[in-house]
Design a protein around this motif. Sequence first.
Motif, PDB file in Angstrom:
ATOM      1  N   SER A 202      -8.896 -11.217  31.587  1.00 48.79           N
ATOM      2  CA  SER A 202      -7.866 -10.278  32.010  1.00 48.79           C
ATOM      3  C   SER A 202      -8.513  -9.073  32.696  1.00 48.79           C
ATOM      4  N   TYR A 203      -7.892  -8.582  33.742  1.00 46.24           N
ATOM      5  CA  TYR A 203      -8.416  -7.433  34.477  1.00 46.24           C
ATOM      6  C   TYR A 203      -8.454  -6.183  33.595  1.00 46.24           C
ATOM      7  N   ASP A 204      -7.509  -6.050  32.689  1.00 46.70           N
ATOM      8  CA  ASP A 204      -7.325  -4.809  31.937  1.00 46.70           C
ATOM      9  C   ASP A 204      -8.031  -4.768  30.589  1.00 46.70           C
ATOM     10  N   LYS A 205      -8.578  -5.872  30.120  1.00 50.36           N
ATOM     11  CA  LYS A 205      -9.140  -5.905  28.771  1.00 50.36           C
ATOM     12  C   LYS A 205     -10.547  -6.493  28.787  1.00 50.36           C
ATOM     13  N   PHE A 206     -11.475  -5.830  28.083  1.00 53.01           N
ATOM     14  CA  PHE A 206     -12.842  -6.326  27.989  1.00 53.01           C
ATOM     15  C   PHE A 206     -12.978  -7.283  26.813  1.00 53.01           C
ATOM     16  N   THR A 207     -13.586  -8.443  27.075  1.00 53.69           N
ATOM     17  CA  THR A 207     -13.860  -9.416  26.029  1.00 53.69           C
ATOM     18  C   THR A 207     -15.254 -10.002  26.257  1.00 53.69           C
ATOM     19  N   TRP A 208     -15.835 -10.511  25.200  1.00 55.08           N
ATOM     20  CA  TRP A 208     -17.099 -11.220  25.355  1.00 55.08           C
ATOM     21  C   TRP A 208     -17.190 -12.322  24.322  1.00 55.08           C
ATOM     22  N   GLY A 209     -17.985 -13.334  24.622  1.00 57.61           N
ATOM     23  CA  GLY A 209     -18.115 -14.441  23.696  1.00 57.61           C
ATOM     24  C   GLY A 209     -19.217 -15.390  24.126  1.00 57.61           C
ATOM     25  N   VAL A 210     -19.502 -16.330  23.264  1.00 58.77           N
ATOM     26  CA  VAL A 210     -20.544 -17.325  23.526  1.00 58.77           C
ATOM     27  C   VAL A 210     -19.925 -18.532  24.223  1.00 58.77           C
ATOM     28  N   ALA A 211     -20.512 -18.916  25.359  1.00 60.71           N
ATOM     29  CA  ALA A 211     -20.069 -20.096  26.120  1.00 60.71           C
ATOM     30  C   ALA A 211     -18.583 -20.014  26.488  1.00 60.71           C
ATOM     31  N   ASN A 212     -18.078 -18.815  26.706  1.00 64.10           N
ATOM     32  CA  ASN A 212     -16.660 -18.607  27.010  1.00 64.10           C
ATOM     33  C   ASN A 212     -16.504 -18.205  28.472  1.00 64.10           C
ATOM     34  N   ARG A 213     -16.062 -19.129  29.316  1.00 63.23           N
ATOM     35  CA  ARG A 213     -15.895 -18.853  30.736  1.00 63.23           C
ATOM     36  C   ARG A 213     -14.682 -17.966  31.010  1.00 63.23           C
ATOM     37  N   GLY A 214     -13.851 -17.777  30.002  1.00 61.47           N
ATOM     38  CA  GLY A 214     -12.685 -16.929  30.169  1.00 61.47           C
ATOM     39  C   GLY A 214     -12.889 -15.527  29.621  1.00 61.47           C
ATOM     40  N   ALA A 215     -14.128 -15.151  29.327  1.00 64.76           N
ATOM     41  CA  ALA A 215     -14.431 -13.817  28.805  1.00 64.76           C
ATOM     42  C   ALA A 215     -14.946 -12.919  29.923  1.00 64.76           C
ATOM     43  N   SER A 216     -14.849 -11.605  29.723  1.00 67.34           N
ATOM     44  CA  SER A 216     -15.398 -10.653  30.689  1.00 67.34           C
ATOM     45  C   SER A 216     -16.901 -10.843  30.823  1.00 67.34           C
ATOM     46  N   CYS A 217     -17.576 -10.985  29.675  1.00 65.04           N
ATOM     47  CA  CYS A 217     -19.018 -11.243  29.647  1.00 65.04           C
ATOM     48  C   CYS A 217     -19.280 -12.462  28.774  1.00 65.04           C
ATOM     49  N   ARG A 218     -20.159 -13.309  29.263  1.00 58.40           N
ATOM     50  CA  ARG A 218     -20.469 -14.549  28.542  1.00 58.40           C
ATOM     51  C   ARG A 218     -21.932 -14.568  28.120  1.00 58.40           C
ATOM     52  N   ILE A 219     -22.165 -15.005  26.888  1.00 59.55           N
ATOM     53  CA  ILE A 219     -23.517 -15.239  26.400  1.00 59.55           C
ATOM     54  C   ILE A 219     -23.738 -16.746  26.393  1.00 59.55           C
ATOM     55  N   ASN A 220     -24.779 -17.186  27.049  1.00 59.14           N
ATOM     56  CA  ASN A 220     -25.098 -18.602  27.121  1.00 59.14           C
ATOM     57  C   ASN A 220     -25.331 -19.173  25.728  1.00 59.14           C
ATOM     58  N   ARG A 221     -24.879 -20.409  25.502  1.00 62.03           N
ATOM     59  CA  ARG A 221     -25.039 -21.022  24.187  1.00 62.03           C
ATOM     60  C   ARG A 221     -26.513 -21.132  23.794  1.00 62.03           C
TER      61      ARG A 221
END
Length: 283
Positions: A202-221
């Motif tokens: 989402s443009y308005d909300k920051f998210t992050w996660g592992v192996a998550n292509r739908g997050a603002s920032c992704r951490i490789n598995r």
Amino acid sequence: MSDGSPNKYNFRHDAAIVMEKHKGQEFWFGLEQEYTMLDETGWPYGWPSNGFPAPQGPYYCGNGSGKVFGRDIVEAHYRACLYAGINISGTNAEVMPAQWEYQVGPTEGIAMGDQLWMSRYLLHRVAEQFGVKITFHPKPIPGDWNGAGLHTNVSTKDMRVEGGLKAIETAMKNLETRHKEHMVVYGEGNEARMTGKHETASYDKFTWGVANRGASCRINRDVQEKGYGYFEDRRPASNADPYQITGIIVETLCGKVDGADVFKTVTKAENVENEMVIPVSKP
């Protein structure tokens, strides 16, 4: 400017100041530049002249006639970058037909912006020889088609050593605090791309996660499993300024520096350098 000061388009100047101040962190960057080829009418290259191709699915990293369009241009551009000494490290067909990506990096500090700007210049020059236009518009075709981004891979020396995952998690917390400021300099028209669909957050909300292509920032598995490495900021649009992207990331993670304003912007009317070419609508 005439008085010797950097002009309002010179985002490199401010980014270089921030990076010099924090050079001890040894930032590495890698940018994934997506773009779309257009024909002389402004319609995606290789698409039917009065209609649309088959839905997305077989085009990503595709191979063969009807699945990829413009490979000659892609390979000529790749060779031009190699010849010019740009640290280009890969290329692939993207999800939407006529859309491609190439990767530059890893490079250190301010060199990332320098190399990406030159790679864009070479892309326009090569495409010119084929009578094809290049657009960095983040959402060139409305509807159920993927947009174009400039995914940014980042690491510091602390992230690249054993136990570096903790430094990456701290970076996520810092990035969340300045999400709105980052989005201002992460490209024009990015709202149309970052809808939460088509592999975007989402443009308005920051998210992050592992192996998550739908997050603002992704951490490789693999990074999570090893406990160190890098992270990927998936928010920047394909037309964003690489100096502003890398500059504001360093500033957010390490602190502001007197005499540098990586957050400065120019008005839409002034932003000629990043001007978006919007294809004409066709039935």
